[in-house]
Design an enzyme around this catalytic site. Structure first.
Site, short mmCIF file in Angstrom:
data_model
loop_
_atom_site.label_atom_id
_atom_site.label_comp_id
_atom_site.label_asym_id
_atom_site.label_seq_id
_atom_site.Cartn_x
_atom_site.Cartn_y
_atom_site.Cartn_z
N GLU A 117 0.85 -1.20 0.00
CA GLU A 117 0.00 0.00 0.00
C GLU A 117 0.88 1.23 0.00
O GLU A 117 2.08 1.17 0.31
CB GLU A 117 -0.91 -0.01 1.24
CG GLU A 117 -2.04 -1.02 1.14
CD GLU A 117 -3.05 -0.90 2.27
OE1 GLU A 117 -2.72 -0.33 3.32
OE2 GLU A 117 -4.17 -1.39 2.09
N HIS A 243 -10.49 10.26 3.80
CA HIS A 243 -10.41 9.47 2.56
C HIS A 243 -10.88 10.40 1.45
O HIS A 243 -11.91 11.07 1.61
CB HIS A 243 -11.32 8.24 2.67
CG HIS A 243 -11.08 7.26 1.57
ND1 HIS A 243 -11.53 7.47 0.29
CD2 HIS A 243 -10.45 6.07 1.56
CE1 HIS A 243 -11.17 6.46 -0.47
NE2 HIS A 243 -10.51 5.59 0.28
N ARG A 289 -2.87 10.70 -1.19
CA ARG A 289 -4.25 10.78 -0.69
C ARG A 289 -4.58 12.11 0.00
O ARG A 289 -5.62 12.71 -0.26
CB ARG A 289 -4.37 9.60 0.29
CG ARG A 289 -5.45 9.71 1.29
CD ARG A 289 -5.35 8.58 2.30
NE ARG A 289 -5.84 7.33 1.76
CZ ARG A 289 -6.29 6.32 2.50
NH1 ARG A 289 -6.30 6.42 3.81
NH2 ARG A 289 -6.71 5.22 1.96
N HIS A 350 -11.89 9.56 8.02
CA HIS A 350 -11.60 8.13 7.94
C HIS A 350 -10.96 7.63 9.24
O HIS A 350 -11.31 6.58 9.75
CB HIS A 350 -10.65 7.92 6.77
CG HIS A 350 -10.50 6.51 6.33
ND1 HIS A 350 -11.57 5.70 6.05
CD2 HIS A 350 -9.39 5.75 6.11
CE1 HIS A 350 -11.14 4.50 5.67
NE2 HIS A 350 -9.81 4.52 5.72
N ARG A 385 -1.22 8.85 9.55
CA ARG A 385 -1.17 7.40 9.73
C ARG A 385 -0.72 6.72 8.45
O ARG A 385 -1.25 6.97 7.37
CB ARG A 385 -2.55 6.90 10.10
CG ARG A 385 -2.66 5.40 10.18
CD ARG A 385 -4.10 4.98 10.32
NE ARG A 385 -4.84 5.21 9.10
CZ ARG A 385 -5.59 4.28 8.48
NH1 ARG A 385 -5.69 3.07 8.98
NH2 ARG A 385 -6.26 4.56 7.39
C1 LIG Z 1 -13.95 1.74 5.93
C2 LIG Z 1 -12.72 1.58 6.76
C3 LIG Z 1 -11.64 0.88 6.28
C4 LIG Z 1 -10.48 0.74 7.06
N1 LIG Z 1 -9.46 -0.01 6.58
C5 LIG Z 1 -8.38 -0.23 7.38
C6 LIG Z 1 -7.33 -1.11 6.97
O1 LIG Z 1 -7.39 -1.71 5.90
N2 LIG Z 1 -6.27 -1.27 7.81
C7 LIG Z 1 -6.16 -0.64 9.02
O2 LIG Z 1 -5.16 -0.83 9.73
N3 LIG Z 1 -7.15 0.18 9.43
C8 LIG Z 1 -8.25 0.38 8.67
N4 LIG Z 1 -9.25 1.20 9.10
C9 LIG Z 1 -9.16 1.74 10.46
C10 LIG Z 1 -9.43 0.62 11.49
O3 LIG Z 1 -10.49 -0.17 11.01
C11 LIG Z 1 -9.79 1.17 12.86
O4 LIG Z 1 -8.87 2.12 13.26
C12 LIG Z 1 -9.80 0.03 13.88
O5 LIG Z 1 -10.66 -0.99 13.44
C13 LIG Z 1 -10.24 0.52 15.24
O6 LIG Z 1 -10.44 -0.60 16.06
P1 LIG Z 1 -10.95 -0.37 17.53
O7 LIG Z 1 -11.07 -1.72 18.16
O8 LIG Z 1 -10.12 0.64 18.21
O9 LIG Z 1 -12.40 0.30 17.36
P2 LIG Z 1 -13.69 -0.24 16.60
O10 LIG Z 1 -13.38 -1.40 15.76
O11 LIG Z 1 -14.33 0.92 15.95
O12 LIG Z 1 -14.63 -0.71 17.80
C14 LIG Z 1 -15.23 0.22 18.68
C15 LIG Z 1 -16.24 -0.50 19.53
O13 LIG Z 1 -16.66 0.34 20.61
C16 LIG Z 1 -18.08 0.28 20.75
N5 LIG Z 1 -18.51 1.51 21.42
C17 LIG Z 1 -18.26 2.79 21.04
N6 LIG Z 1 -18.79 3.63 21.95
C18 LIG Z 1 -19.38 2.88 22.91
C19 LIG Z 1 -20.09 3.18 24.11
N7 LIG Z 1 -20.35 4.43 24.50
N8 LIG Z 1 -20.57 2.15 24.86
C20 LIG Z 1 -20.37 0.86 24.47
N9 LIG Z 1 -19.68 0.52 23.34
C21 LIG Z 1 -19.20 1.52 22.58
C22 LIG Z 1 -18.55 0.13 19.32
O14 LIG Z 1 -19.88 -0.32 19.28
C23 LIG Z 1 -17.52 -0.88 18.79
O15 LIG Z 1 -17.88 -2.17 19.21
C24 LIG Z 1 -10.41 1.35 8.34
C25 LIG Z 1 -11.50 2.06 8.82
C26 LIG Z 1 -12.65 2.18 8.05
C27 LIG Z 1 -13.82 2.93 8.61
#
Ligand SMILES: Cc1cc2nc3c(=O)[nH]c(=O)nc-3n(C[C@H](O)[C@H](O)[C@H](O)COP(=O)(O)OP(=O)(O)OC[C@H]3O[C@@H](n4cnc5c(N)ncnc54)[C@H](O)[C@@H]3O)c2cc1C
Length: 553
Positions: A117, A243, A289, A350, A385
């Site tokens: 990438e 994005h 980007r 994003h 990032r």
């Molecule tokens: C479309 C898209 C594509 C992406 N592609 C990539 C990629 O290819 N590679 C990469 O490294 N990153 C990518 N990212 C970024 C990456 O997906 C995120 O940074 C990462 O998944 C975050 O993980 P997390 O566990 O911190 O949060 P999340 O996976 O967002 O989980 C957050 C959790 O907290 C819960 N929550 C939130 N607030 C509350 C509350 N008040 N009470 C109870 N529960 C709550 C939510 O319901 C969810 O379950 C992408 C992001 C997007 C949107």
């Protein structure tokens, strides 16, 4: 509101994305874990990640190269010691995902199919076709379901943290500390104190602070807001990654139009049909980007247009159908045929590089409170990032935090939390105020604190946002809570933090671009911005020049 019975576990994890689930699995080695999540358990940013996870696994790759690539993207604000730790520890954890049953795509010879990438000098992206996040999320949910020490509760919404300093009945054994969270039940009638010896914020990002976002609806910065209200400080939230091309259509939510389309020859045009990218960068439509996002934003704002066109008509119907089946089909469902019509697109938030300030073990500044994943500011990303480093960061820090949590296992149980005090007014709620302010915050942030900023617009946003926040806080104090109101309160707070940090950083660096301060100013701003509930924006220590760091051993 009904009376609530507290629920108890050794560790409370808020959030069921990669960071929360991995941390829960680790923490379950030394105690019981409750994972609460505000929608269905799979609904998270993790679930929508397409590209993959960056990790040094190829024979021609080296952690030193991954470190260099990350530092380069981070534009001087990465913490070299953190980057070094993450790129070194990450690969073994990716292999553990394989052991858990995540079937990463394989190359013809049977080895992992490593993608490449932008910004990476080697092939190092492990992926499951273009639905990596969903496969990882499913694998982790399976592992969690098999683990008797972990309970996952869907549709439980964390409102605020339980703090020793705010307890009326009990002394906390070790001074200020977080002893769990107040949580709204799925039927929205009761707020329960979920008591725990330690609490982990794994609530993901805050894309919903802006009008257009690639993030799902859960991404309201709840963890950032809870931590801030509790007294933990936040850093670097002015660095918001956009994005460049999200479909602009009233019926489409979060439909990303891959940058590969421009790679194959699609051209960005204004609504008058003018191809504008050459005027912004010598590489034209193939510019990096961030430059493309800024150029689109500039054209839209200067011309007062709501979107631009992405013209892929020259690519031909059969090529589009074969190479980009998802996009072709998705657009056609909405009445746009990319083979004959330009696609309306806008940039969309994003990813947030900043967050709750944490140590190398994911610990926040409040004892017994951790933050992992996108909610945290670890020092890995700096001012921008590197692609696919966020899932890696979530994995490494969730792992470390999970191990660190062992220190509380044999300690005292939480002191009894006070009951939640429901709002006092019996007046009927006027929901129009919530709907109006949701739109107002997100539009204000988009127009005034968006991709390309200016002093004038940042100054103009401050009084407007302050008025909205006052109204929302008044509303919050008077009426029964539900997720819409709670999320509005949180996006308004996070918006304010972003605005204050963006205003204070009088330079352009990485993802923060201000047309009135175009130069990067290392003398004053090669530092993390820091903001807490009390006081003004302050600055961390000057970040060491990576060229002066020791090579990795
Ligand atoms: C479309 C898209 C594509 C992406 N592609 C990539 C990629 O290819 N590679 C990469 O490294 N990153 C990518 N990212 C970024 C990456 O997906 C995120 O940074 C990462 O998944 C975050 O993980 P997390 O566990 O911190 O949060 P999340 O996976 O967002 O989980 C957050 C959790 O907290 C819960 N929550 C939130 N607030 C509350 C509350 N008040 N009470 C109870 N529960 C709550 C939510 O319901 C969810 O379950 C992408 C992001 C997007 C949107």
């Amino acid at each position: 509101m009904n009376r609530a019975t507290p629920r108890y576990s050794d560790t409370l994890v808020i959030g069921s994305g990669l960071a929360g689930l991995w941390c829960a699995l680790e923490a379950s080695r030394h105690g019981t874990v409750t994972v609460i999540t505000k929608k269905e358990r799979a609904e998270s940013n993790t679930n929508y990640a397409q590209g993959g996870i960056a990790a040094v696994l190829a024979p021609d790759d080296d952690p030193e190269l991954h470190l260099e690539d990350t530092l380069k993207a981070g534009a001087g604000l990465c913490h070299p010691d953190v980057v070094s730790m993450v790129v070194t520890e990450g690969p073994a954890l990716v292999e553990r995902l394989l052991d858990l049953g995540v079937t990463f795509s394989r190359a013809a010879g049977g080895g992992l199919d490593l993608g490449r990438e932008g910004g990476h000098s080697r092939r190092r992206i492990v992926h499951v076709q273009d639905r990596t996040g969903a496969a990882v999320e499913a694998g982790l949910l399976d592992a969690v379901a098999r683990n008797p020490a972990i309970t996952v509760l869907d549709h439980y919404y964390a409102i605020d943290l339980i703090l020793a300093s705010r307890m009326s009945r009990a002394e906390s054994p070790d001074g200020e500390a977080c002893w769990g969270a107040y949580v709204l039940t799925p039927d929205h009638t009761t707020v329960i104190p979920f008591e725990a010896k330690a609490t982990v914020l794994a609530t993901g990002g805050a894309g919903k602070v802006y009008l257009y976002t690639s993030n799902p609806d859960i991404a309201c910065g709840d963890g950032l807001a809870m931590a801030y209200r509790a007294g933990a400080r936040l850093s670097n939230l002015e660095f918001v990654q956009f994005h460049p091309t999200c479909l602009y259509h009233p019926a489409a939510r979060r439909f990303l139009i891959t940058e590969a389309l421009r790679g194959e020859g699609a051209v960005l045009r204004t609504l008058d049909g003018e191809a504008f990218m050459k005027g912004h960068h010598p590489q034209g439509d193939l510019a990096p980007r961030d430059i493309v996002a800024r150029a689109i934003d500039t054209e839209m704002k200067n011309r007062g247009h709501d979107h631009v066109w992405l013209d892929a008509t020259a690519l031909g119907a059969s090529f589009l159908a074969e190479r980009f089946p998802q996009i072709t089909e998705g657009c056609r469902k909405l009445g746009i045929d990319p083979a004959t019509q330009p696609i309306p697109v806008v940039p969309a938030t994003h990813y947030f590089c900043g967050g709750v300030r944490t140590t190398m073990d994911g610990a926040s500044e409040i004892p017994r409170l951790y933050a992992v994943g996108e909610t945290a500011h670890t020092g890995l990303h700096g001012a921008n990032r590197l692609a696919s480093n966020s899932l890696l960061e979530a994995l490494v820090f969730a792992h470390r935090a999970g191990a660190h949590l062992a220190r509380w296992a044999d300690g005292p149980p939480p002191p009894p939390a006070d009951e939640w005090v429901p709002p006092t007014s019996g007046l009927p709620r006027e929901d129009v105020i919530i709907n109006h302010n949701w739109e107002a915050v997100r539009r204000l942030m988009w127009d005034y604190v968006g991709v390309l900023r200016s002093d004038h617009r940042l100054r103009a946003a401050a009084p407007r946002l302050s008025l909205i926040r006052e109204e929302v806080d008044r509303f919050y104090r008077r009426f029964a809570v539900d997720p819409d109101l709670l999320e509005l309160r949180n996006i308004a707070l996070v918006a304010d933090v972003i605005l204050r940090l963006a205003t204070a950083r009088k330079e352009s660096r990485g993802l923060h671009a201000n047309r009135d301060h175009e130069r990067t100013d290392d003398l004053h701003y090669r530092r993390d911005s820091v903001l807490g509930r009390v006081g003004d924006v302050s600055w961390g220590d000057t970040i060491p020049d990576p060229r002066a760091t020791e090579p990795l051993s």
